[in-house]
Write an enzyme that holds these catalytic residues in place. Structure first.
Site, short mmCIF file in Angstrom:
data_model
loop_
_atom_site.label_atom_id
_atom_site.label_comp_id
_atom_site.label_asym_id
_atom_site.label_seq_id
_atom_site.Cartn_x
_atom_site.Cartn_y
_atom_site.Cartn_z
N HIS A 32 18.04 3.31 5.73
CA HIS A 32 18.08 2.19 4.78
C HIS A 32 19.35 2.31 3.93
CE1 HIS A 32 13.92 2.96 5.85
NE2 HIS A 32 13.63 1.71 5.53
N GLY A 120 7.22 8.81 0.26
CA GLY A 120 7.32 8.05 1.48
C GLY A 120 6.49 6.81 1.29
N PRO A 121 5.16 6.95 1.24
CA PRO A 121 4.32 5.79 0.95
C PRO A 121 4.70 5.19 -0.41
CG PRO A 121 2.99 7.65 1.69
CD PRO A 121 4.37 8.17 1.46
N ASN A 188 15.91 -6.06 -6.72
CA ASN A 188 16.93 -6.67 -5.86
C ASN A 188 16.41 -7.89 -5.09
OD1 ASN A 188 15.59 -5.73 -3.50
ND2 ASN A 188 16.75 -3.82 -3.52
N ILE A 190 14.61 -8.26 -2.51
CA ILE A 190 14.66 -8.23 -1.05
C ILE A 190 13.65 -7.21 -0.53
CG2 ILE A 190 16.05 -7.59 0.96
CD1 ILE A 190 16.93 -10.24 -0.15
N HIS A 263 18.24 -3.79 4.34
CA HIS A 263 17.18 -2.96 3.77
C HIS A 263 16.81 -1.82 4.71
CE1 HIS A 263 13.45 -2.02 1.55
NE2 HIS A 263 12.96 -1.79 2.75
N SER A 384 -21.72 11.35 -13.51
CA SER A 384 -22.32 11.42 -12.17
C SER A 384 -21.76 12.57 -11.34
CB SER A 384 -22.11 10.10 -11.43
OG SER A 384 -22.82 9.05 -12.05
N GLU A 411 -8.96 5.58 -8.57
CA GLU A 411 -8.95 6.76 -7.69
C GLU A 411 -7.57 7.09 -7.16
OE1 GLU A 411 -13.30 5.71 -7.64
OE2 GLU A 411 -11.42 4.55 -7.54
N HIS A 461 -22.08 12.84 -4.36
CA HIS A 461 -22.82 11.79 -3.64
C HIS A 461 -22.38 11.80 -2.18
CE1 HIS A 461 -23.41 10.88 -7.82
NE2 HIS A 461 -24.23 9.88 -7.57
N ASP A 469 -28.23 3.19 -3.65
CA ASP A 469 -26.97 2.45 -3.71
C ASP A 469 -26.57 1.87 -2.36
OD1 ASP A 469 -26.36 2.42 -6.37
OD2 ASP A 469 -25.20 4.26 -6.33
N HIS A 473 -22.01 2.87 -0.43
CA HIS A 473 -21.75 4.09 -1.17
C HIS A 473 -22.11 5.36 -0.38
CE1 HIS A 473 -21.09 1.46 -4.50
NE2 HIS A 473 -21.07 2.41 -5.41
N ARG A 520 -25.93 14.64 -4.42
CA ARG A 520 -26.58 14.01 -5.58
C ARG A 520 -28.00 14.54 -5.72
NH1 ARG A 520 -30.14 9.50 -6.39
NH2 ARG A 520 -29.80 8.55 -8.44
#
Length: 664
Positions: A32, A120-121, A188, A190, A263, A384, A411, A461, A469, A473, A520
């Site tokens: 890039h 990276g991500p 930018n 783009i 890019h 919990s 999270e 849990h 639930d 869940h 749980r």
């Protein structure tokens, strides 16, 4: 006081940064180029005027942190680290994206010196930056003045601010008033598919104002505006800073300027020549750094050395005046854990039956007392998950002395922040939520394993037995979804003794994360053989109950709350004349690392095997064999009380015993 540079000096240095990045991508024929070119002006200002670092001592505890959240622009950070004097030669830049090089496609912590975190991500770097800033605040609250000046500078892209993880972390950073955090947004306009207005039209600056940040808007190529904005950001004492920098991707390239193609693709031979000519560069020269530019960065290194010396003198005076706190700092940074922590935890094991989440919390209090580095919290689920440190306060805008972090219902942001707490040094972070919500933070969990971080993920849990639930869940695929992540230990304890082992395993894993999967519902203490050795639990799997009457005909392997089912089935099968061994396997990853002799002593060859676990069964074939029996749940759960679900899903002692007898 930062040095002043003549416009020609600045231009020469900025063009060097651009052409190094261009050449790296072009030689690799991959990467890039456009973003490094667009961010060259801002990067120059950060590295030459604001960022405190020592290339000869890259882990200096008093350094500022620089995070390139837009990790795809990795040639930018490699160019900056090379110019700044880190152990990254021009020849390393020439090997960009090649096998065995120090310059991979995205920056990797522990692989390239000077890279603070693996980005990276997209969005992860923003979350990490918030974590680094929080770590500095936590240390300053504990150890005082020497840690007050530590700042975090971050470059992020359109992609970063679109990803939800950055919003989660930024919202919390604004709430906590992390004034030592400075994020520059490369506006930018783009992305890979084209101009951002294809899918993105919000006012990002206003969003960050709503988060509680100090927001400024500048021309990202105007050095006066860049300096003024950074000066104001550094001076801000109450809020994190967000600088919206309007830039142009592939700035300086005659034809690639402001194009989506720049890019994620090399400029191409003809455009490289045209760009270098446009910059006043000799097109025949590649990976070229004028001596004047090296000199400029050497001068900055000398200034940083003076700043470092002053900081270390302040630290030395602090150590002399506060010897007890100084010793505490050293223990903290070493993440010191008592050698006999397992014995201490076993001595504290509760005798009553309880859910493993409750048993774990009792032991967590012992860990918290003995290991000051343990700091963490939950995604709004502490009542919990049972993860509060009871003798400590909460971290908030006015008090960073506490050890209980409140991440809110975020999270993924929690994961990214905890990763940075682990990267910063001194802190053993934990983040807690329900096991099913590990899906929301999988990217962060994976990075904790990739970065070899001592991060603790405490998930409760842990099965369909959470009950009413219902299937949204109730985790069924999550055990194996996490087990398949390399370098991650997934520990599912059956009772208090195994909870003690889980904490001991996690505290001993200095180069990898540990997942706790806790129940749980209440579970009984497992009745083990008289010759049981608790040390074997630390080996990941062990014989909990030996077969009566000699060599076993059958081995039943179980984890967590299903170990009690294995024990019950053994008793009934032995009354029917079978010789049955029960193996509890709280951590298959640890067991897999044991020597062959131990593994064979637990799971003898030639003996038929059954597994019992309240999740998907397919992957168990590697442990029970193709001719083995795996009892579990290969479908989603249902909403009902846990005892009803046990009956309906065949996870009772009667049902399991009947299933095994029919199979035999």
């Amino acid at each position: 006081m930062a040095r002043e540079y003549a416009p020609k000096q600045i231009e020469l240095a900025v063009n060097t940064i651009k052409t190094l990045s261009i050449d790296g991508v072009e030689k690799a024929n991959s990467g890039h180029p456009g973003t490094p070119m667009g961010l060259a002006n801002i990067s120059f200002e950060i590295f030459t005027r604001y960022l405190r670092y020592d290339p000869k001592d890259p882990t200096w505890i008093g350094r500022d942190r620089f995070v390139l959240s837009a990790g795809h622009a990795s040639m930018l950070i490699y160019s900056m680290l090379h110019l700044a004097g880190y152990d990254l030669a021009l020849s390393d830049l020439e090997q960009f994206r090649q096998w065995g090089s120090k310059t991979p496609g995205h920056p990797e912590h522990g692989h390239t010196v000077g890279v603070e975190t693996t980005t990276g991500p997209l969005g992860q770097g923003v979350g990490n930056a918030a974590g680094f800033a929080l770590a500095a605040k936590l240390k300053a609250a504990r150890f005082g003045e020497p840690f007050d000046p530590i700042r975090v500078f971050t470059l992020c892209s359109d992609g970063d601010v679109m990803e939800g993880v950055s919003g989660e972390a930024s919202s919390l950073a604004g709430h906590l008033g992390l004034s030592n955090l400075i994020v520059v947004y490369d506006d930018n306009k783009i992305t890979i598919e084209g101009e951002t207005d294809l899918a993105f039209s919000e006012d990002v600056g206003k969003r960050y104002e709503a988060y509680g940040w100090f927001v400024q808007r500048i021309d990202g190529h105007d050095h006066t505006q860049i300096k003024n904005a950074l000066d104001r950001a550094v001076a801000e004492k109450d809020r994190p800073s967000f600088i919206v920098a309007r830039t142009h991707i592939a700035n300086g390239a005659p034809n690639a300027h402001d194009t989506a193609e720049s890019h994620g693709s090399p400029l191409g031979k003809d455009e490289v020549v045209a760009t270098k000519k446009n910059l006043g560069w000799d097109p025949a020269k590649t990976f070229y750094v004028p001596e004047e530019v090296y000199t400029l960065f050497k001068e900055r290194a000398a200034d940083n050395q003076a700043d470092k010396k002053a900081w270390e003198e302040k630290l030395a005076a602090w150590r002399k005046s506060k010897p007890e706190l100084s010793a505490e700092l050293d223990r903290f940074e070493a993440k010191q854990v008592p050698a006999d922590i397992y014995s201490q935890l076993l001595a504290a094991v509760p005798e009553k039956d309880d859910a493993t989440r409750g048993l774990s919390n009792v032991l967590q209090q012992v860990v918290a007392e003995k290991v000051p580095s343990l700091i963490g919290g939950s995604a709004d689920l502490a009542p919990s998950t049972k993860t509060l440190i009871k003798k400590s306060g909460s971290v908030n805008t006015k008090a960073f002395e506490g050890r209980n972090l409140h991440f809110g219902i975020r999270e993924h942001g929690m994961g990214a922040i905890c990763n940075a707490l682990a990267l910063d040094g001194g802190i053993i972070p934990y983040g807690a939520t329900f096991l099913v919500f590990s899906d929301y933070m999988r990217g962060s969990i994976r990075l904790s394993a990739l970065c070899q971080l001592q991060a603790l993920w405490i998930f409760t849990h842990d099965s369909v037995f959470l009950g009413e639930d219902g299937p949204t869940h109730q985790p069924v695929e999550h055990y194996w979804a996490l087990r398949v992540i390399p370098n991650l230990a997934f520990v599912r304890p059956a009772d208090a003794v195994e909870c003690a082992a889980a904490w001991t395993i996690a505290l001993g894993r200095h180069k990898g994360p540990t997942v706790f999967a806790l129940s749980r519902q209440k579970v009984p203490a497992i009745k083990r053989d008289a010759n049981f050795d608790p040390q074997n639990v630390l080996k990941g799997a062990y014989v909990a109950q030996e077969a009566a009457g000699g060599t076993p005909d059958l081995v039943i392997i179980a984890t967590g709350s299903e170990v009690q089912l294995a024990v019950g089935a053994k008793e009934r099968l032995e009354k029917a004349g079978k010789k049955v061994r029960v193996v509890s396997a709280p951590c298959l990853e640890i067991f897999a690392t044991q020597d062959e002799a131990y593994r064979s002593s637990v799971l003898p060859k030639g003996v038929r095997r059954v597994s019992i676990e309240s999740g998907v069964t397919g992957p168990w074939a590697q442990w029970v064999g193709d001719d083995g029996l795996s009892i579990g749940i290969d479908h989603f759960g249902a909403s009902a009380p846990d005892k009803v679900l046990a009956q309906k899903f065949g996870l009772t002692v009667d049902a399991v015993t009947d299933r095994i007898q029919k199979w035999l």
